[in-house]
Motif scaffolding. Sequence first.
Motif, PDB file in Angstrom:
ATOM      1  N   LYS A 161       5.466   2.745  -2.920  1.00  0.00           N
ATOM      2  CA  LYS A 161       6.992   3.034  -3.226  1.00  0.00           C
ATOM      3  C   LYS A 161       7.504   2.450  -4.582  1.00  0.00           C
ATOM      4  O   LYS A 161       6.799   1.368  -4.877  1.00  0.00           O
TER       5      LYS A 161
ATOM      6  N   PRO B 294       0.793  -1.225   0.008  1.00  0.00           N
ATOM      7  CA  PRO B 294       0.002  -0.176   0.023  1.00  0.00           C
ATOM      8  C   PRO B 294       0.777   1.147  -0.137  1.00  0.00           C
ATOM      9  O   PRO B 294       0.179   2.445  -0.221  1.00  0.00           O
ATOM     10  N   SER B 295       2.073   1.253  -0.106  1.00  0.00           N
ATOM     11  CA  SER B 295       2.810   2.311   0.215  1.00  0.00           C
ATOM     12  C   SER B 295       3.169   3.163  -0.952  1.00  0.00           C
ATOM     13  O   SER B 295       3.584   4.588  -0.858  1.00  0.00           O
TER      14      SER B 295
END
Length: 278
Positions: free
Chosen positions: A208, A205-206
């Motif tokens: 990144k 969910p980041s």
Amino acid sequence: MTKWADTGGNWKLHSSFWFRIVFIADGRSGTSSPPKGPEHLRFVCLSDTHGQHRELSSRLPPGDVLLHGGDFSNDGSLEEVMDFAAWLRSLPYRHKVLIAGNHELTFDQSYGGDRVKDSTAANSVRSAFLKSFNSSHDGITYLEDEELVICGVRIYGSPWQPEFLDWAFNMPRGAIREKWKAIPSNVDVLLVHGPPLGRGDALLPSLKRRGCMDLLFEVQDRIRPQFCVFGHIHEGAGVTFDGTTHFVNASSMNEHYQCIHAPLVFDIAIKQDGLQDT
């Protein structure tokens, strides 16, 4: 190294403009690819099937060339890779082109990590896989920093990626650019395992980004392929376009290792010099 292949047809150069569009082969009205003209090759793209390739058998659309962007196994075990080889041989595509991914531990001959305990046994897995098909009869081509030409359409495959835990085909960021510099300019289809930076590379969910900046630079500044096909970041499945290159994240699995993403399809016009391929 360049490998050559031939479709066996009498193709002519298509003179009209062809819109380069990527289609989702999920059967929904308006999404599946339209009829293909005889002057084009149709590519069907998969990646990151992780041993669940047979779940896709009934969902594969017709085409000329099947592309697989690696991670066809979970750890490169003999049972997994030989089942994948048998599945590939059973498919009706005239050409089936694949690379390895970071999960094909037994395919990386330079691997020195702890996930493989017996390098001799690992080499035997790779060898058994490559010996299990006759490329001229089965139409299967494994690429590892190599080029394949089909009817003038140039395909280059490379399995490397920026370092990612203790997996296969890892190289440090920066140093990996030497692999990308070795890719010829103006290939039509670039098949790699990991994405370029900012192209289908965001983790959930980041959000990144795990893509490679050096790969993006080489693709956009020099190589300029019509299509760059990859996987690795499951949740990034889909297509983006920069005005020159379609970036195709063909991951078949989502981030939960569920095989739910439909194959992606595109066509490329056969080139005049492809008539001489042997």
